[in-house]
Design a protein around this motif. Sequence first.
Motif, PDB file in Angstrom:
ATOM      1  N   VAL A 175     -31.427 -34.919  21.378  1.00  0.00           N
ATOM      2  CA  VAL A 175     -31.608 -33.493  21.131  1.00  0.00           C
ATOM      3  C   VAL A 175     -31.375 -32.794  22.459  1.00  0.00           C
ATOM      4  CG1 VAL A 175     -33.216 -31.673  20.466  1.00  0.00           C
ATOM      5  CG2 VAL A 175     -33.230 -33.854  19.239  1.00  0.00           C
ATOM      6  N   HIS A 176     -30.338 -31.961  22.502  1.00  0.00           N
ATOM      7  CA  HIS A 176     -29.955 -31.231  23.711  1.00  0.00           C
ATOM      8  C   HIS A 176     -30.426 -29.788  23.546  1.00  0.00           C
ATOM      9  CE1 HIS A 176     -27.084 -34.548  23.231  1.00  0.00           C
ATOM     10  NE2 HIS A 176     -27.056 -34.579  24.548  1.00  0.00           N
ATOM     11  N   PHE A 177     -31.321 -29.351  24.419  1.00  0.00           N
ATOM     12  CA  PHE A 177     -31.870 -28.008  24.346  1.00  0.00           C
ATOM     13  C   PHE A 177     -30.912 -27.044  25.037  1.00  0.00           C
ATOM     14  CE2 PHE A 177     -35.242 -30.942  23.722  1.00  0.00           C
ATOM     15  CZ  PHE A 177     -36.011 -30.361  22.715  1.00  0.00           C
ATOM     16  N   LEU A 178     -30.385 -26.094  24.273  1.00  0.00           N
ATOM     17  CA  LEU A 178     -29.387 -25.156  24.786  1.00  0.00           C
ATOM     18  C   LEU A 178     -30.055 -24.022  25.543  1.00  0.00           C
ATOM     19  CD1 LEU A 178     -27.043 -24.935  21.667  1.00  0.00           C
ATOM     20  CD2 LEU A 178     -26.849 -26.443  23.658  1.00  0.00           C
ATOM     21  N   THR A 179     -29.381 -23.573  26.603  1.00  0.00           N
ATOM     22  CA  THR A 179     -29.863 -22.417  27.366  1.00  0.00           C
ATOM     23  C   THR A 179     -29.100 -21.183  26.914  1.00  0.00           C
ATOM     24  OG1 THR A 179     -28.254 -22.494  29.166  1.00  0.00           O
ATOM     25  CG2 THR A 179     -30.185 -23.955  29.351  1.00  0.00           C
TER      26      THR A 179
ATOM     27  N   GLY B  39     -25.874 -46.073  22.598  1.00  0.00           N
ATOM     28  CA  GLY B  39     -24.591 -45.558  22.122  1.00  0.00           C
ATOM     29  C   GLY B  39     -24.603 -44.079  21.800  1.00  0.00           C
ATOM     30  N   VAL B  40     -25.727 -43.410  21.998  1.00  0.00           N
ATOM     31  CA  VAL B  40     -25.828 -41.986  21.678  1.00  0.00           C
ATOM     32  C   VAL B  40     -25.105 -41.155  22.741  1.00  0.00           C
ATOM     33  CG1 VAL B  40     -27.445 -40.052  21.439  1.00  0.00           C
ATOM     34  CG2 VAL B  40     -27.989 -42.249  20.426  1.00  0.00           C
ATOM     35  N   PRO B  41     -24.256 -40.215  22.307  1.00  0.00           N
ATOM     36  CA  PRO B  41     -23.577 -39.337  23.263  1.00  0.00           C
ATOM     37  C   PRO B  41     -24.561 -38.355  23.895  1.00  0.00           C
ATOM     38  CG  PRO B  41     -22.608 -39.160  21.050  1.00  0.00           C
ATOM     39  CD  PRO B  41     -23.833 -39.979  20.930  1.00  0.00           C
TER      40      PRO B  41
ATOM     41  N   CYS C  75     -25.994 -30.370  29.356  1.00  0.00           N
ATOM     42  CA  CYS C  75     -27.342 -30.089  28.852  1.00  0.00           C
ATOM     43  C   CYS C  75     -28.356 -31.039  29.474  1.00  0.00           C
ATOM     44  CB  CYS C  75     -27.376 -30.215  27.333  1.00  0.00           C
ATOM     45  SG  CYS C  75     -26.334 -29.043  26.477  1.00  0.00           S
ATOM     46  N   PRO C  76     -28.897 -30.685  30.640  1.00  0.00           N
ATOM     47  CA  PRO C  76     -29.851 -31.575  31.302  1.00  0.00           C
ATOM     48  C   PRO C  76     -31.222 -31.618  30.626  1.00  0.00           C
ATOM     49  CG  PRO C  76     -29.658 -29.539  32.530  1.00  0.00           C
ATOM     50  CD  PRO C  76     -28.627 -29.485  31.425  1.00  0.00           C
ATOM     51  N   ASN C  77     -31.507 -30.637  29.780  1.00  0.00           N
ATOM     52  CA  ASN C  77     -32.779 -30.610  29.058  1.00  0.00           C
ATOM     53  C   ASN C  77     -32.576 -31.288  27.710  1.00  0.00           C
ATOM     54  OD1 ASN C  77     -34.258 -28.878  30.987  1.00  0.00           O
ATOM     55  ND2 ASN C  77     -32.653 -27.439  30.442  1.00  0.00           N
ATOM     56  N   ARG C  78     -33.051 -32.532  27.618  1.00  0.00           N
ATOM     57  CA  ARG C  78     -32.799 -33.289  26.384  1.00  0.00           C
ATOM     58  C   ARG C  78     -33.835 -34.383  26.208  1.00  0.00           C
ATOM     59  NH1 ARG C  78     -27.845 -34.869  29.352  1.00  0.00           N
ATOM     60  NH2 ARG C  78     -28.335 -36.772  30.451  1.00  0.00           N
ATOM     61  N   ILE C  79     -33.930 -34.804  24.959  1.00  0.00           N
ATOM     62  CA  ILE C  79     -34.766 -35.951  24.618  1.00  0.00           C
ATOM     63  C   ILE C  79     -33.934 -36.927  23.805  1.00  0.00           C
ATOM     64  CG2 ILE C  79     -37.007 -34.788  24.764  1.00  0.00           C
ATOM     65  CD1 ILE C  79     -36.943 -34.297  21.788  1.00  0.00           C
ATOM     66  N   VAL C  80     -34.214 -38.200  23.998  1.00  0.00           N
ATOM     67  CA  VAL C  80     -33.566 -39.250  23.214  1.00  0.00           C
ATOM     68  C   VAL C  80     -34.626 -39.784  22.252  1.00  0.00           C
ATOM     69  CG1 VAL C  80     -32.421 -41.503  23.279  1.00  0.00           C
ATOM     70  CG2 VAL C  80     -31.926 -39.777  25.040  1.00  0.00           C
ATOM     71  N   LEU C  81     -34.225 -39.962  21.012  1.00  0.00           N
ATOM     72  CA  LEU C  81     -35.153 -40.274  19.934  1.00  0.00           C
ATOM     73  C   LEU C  81     -34.751 -41.527  19.172  1.00  0.00           C
ATOM     74  CD1 LEU C  81     -35.084 -36.652  18.445  1.00  0.00           C
ATOM     75  CD2 LEU C  81     -36.734 -37.551  20.103  1.00  0.00           C
TER      76      LEU C  81
ATOM     77  N   ARG D 195     -39.432 -41.072  17.112  1.00  0.00           N
ATOM     78  CA  ARG D 195     -40.280 -41.356  18.271  1.00  0.00           C
ATOM     79  C   ARG D 195     -39.469 -41.012  19.508  1.00  0.00           C
ATOM     80  NH1 ARG D 195     -40.525 -45.570  21.770  1.00  0.00           N
ATOM     81  NH2 ARG D 195     -38.972 -46.749  20.614  1.00  0.00           N
ATOM     82  N   VAL D 196     -40.091 -40.323  20.452  1.00  0.00           N
ATOM     83  CA  VAL D 196     -39.393 -39.958  21.685  1.00  0.00           C
ATOM     84  C   VAL D 196     -39.284 -41.202  22.569  1.00  0.00           C
ATOM     85  CG1 VAL D 196     -39.408 -38.488  23.729  1.00  0.00           C
ATOM     86  CG2 VAL D 196     -40.249 -37.584  21.540  1.00  0.00           C
ATOM     87  N   VAL D 197     -38.045 -41.560  22.909  1.00  0.00           N
ATOM     88  CA  VAL D 197     -37.759 -42.715  23.759  1.00  0.00           C
ATOM     89  C   VAL D 197     -37.714 -42.289  25.224  1.00  0.00           C
ATOM     90  CG1 VAL D 197     -36.043 -44.483  24.307  1.00  0.00           C
ATOM     91  CG2 VAL D 197     -36.500 -43.870  21.921  1.00  0.00           C
ATOM     92  N   SER D 198     -37.093 -41.143  25.483  1.00  0.00           N
ATOM     93  CA  SER D 198     -37.018 -40.628  26.855  1.00  0.00           C
ATOM     94  C   SER D 198     -36.845 -39.119  26.813  1.00  0.00           C
ATOM     95  CB  SER D 198     -35.874 -41.279  27.634  1.00  0.00           C
ATOM     96  OG  SER D 198     -34.627 -40.926  27.073  1.00  0.00           O
ATOM     97  N   ALA D 199     -37.213 -38.487  27.913  1.00  0.00           N
ATOM     98  CA  ALA D 199     -37.067 -37.039  28.054  1.00  0.00           C
ATOM     99  C   ALA D 199     -36.503 -36.741  29.438  1.00  0.00           C
ATOM    100  CB  ALA D 199     -38.410 -36.348  27.871  1.00  0.00           C
ATOM    101  N   HIS D 200     -35.645 -35.735  29.503  1.00  0.00           N
ATOM    102  CA  HIS D 200     -35.009 -35.340  30.757  1.00  0.00           C
ATOM    103  C   HIS D 200     -35.078 -33.821  30.857  1.00  0.00           C
ATOM    104  CE1 HIS D 200     -33.375 -39.410  30.969  1.00  0.00           C
ATOM    105  NE2 HIS D 200     -33.220 -39.275  29.673  1.00  0.00           N
ATOM    106  N   SER D 201     -35.384 -33.327  32.056  1.00  0.00           N
ATOM    107  CA  SER D 201     -35.503 -31.889  32.253  1.00  0.00           C
ATOM    108  C   SER D 201     -34.727 -31.444  33.472  1.00  0.00           C
ATOM    109  CB  SER D 201     -36.978 -31.502  32.413  1.00  0.00           C
ATOM    110  OG  SER D 201     -37.083 -30.129  32.735  1.00  0.00           O
TER     111      SER D 201
END
Length: 169
Positions: free
Chosen positions: A68-72, A104-106, A111-117, A135-141
């Motif tokens: 999930v890429h959070f758009l600005t 394998g997820v693109p 978009c540096p603000n994202r979570i991998v699920l 389930r949240v696997v990782s988060a990046h801000s």
Amino acid sequence: MNDDAFEAVMTSIDAPLVVVTTAAEGERAGCLVGFHAQSSIDSAHYCVWLSKANHTYRMALRATHFAVHFLTEDDLELAEIFGTQCSAETDKFANLAVDTDETGVPLLDACPNRIVLERIAALDDGGDHVCMTTRVVSAHSGGRFTPLRVSDAEDLEPGHPAEARAVRP
């Protein structure tokens, strides 16, 4: 039910937009999403509702992971790419800087603000969207940002009307 009242309430909320990306069986897909929310604190869970009309939804049924890429407010162009084209007909990633995580997820570099699920469950309640509980696997801000909101993208023409949803994927 009063449809106008419901629409007025939902419009007032003006949800932030995200781009959801996924991959399965060597194919990748992504779409613009307005329905998403944190759904648990401990452990961290997140829900994303995908339109049955989207190719990304059909890919999501086979996928195990999502980003999930959070758009600005500066990401309207990305919203247009992922919200007005169909992944089955167009490689939305073709002209973008994209990394791939170990699942394998693109991941969109822009978009540096994202979570991998990781998908836990899918809920189809008969509406035009299906809820992917994850389930949240990782988060990046990349730091604080002003989100791109539904009202910022109201002039974009969806790649598929809601009526085009698949009854059976």
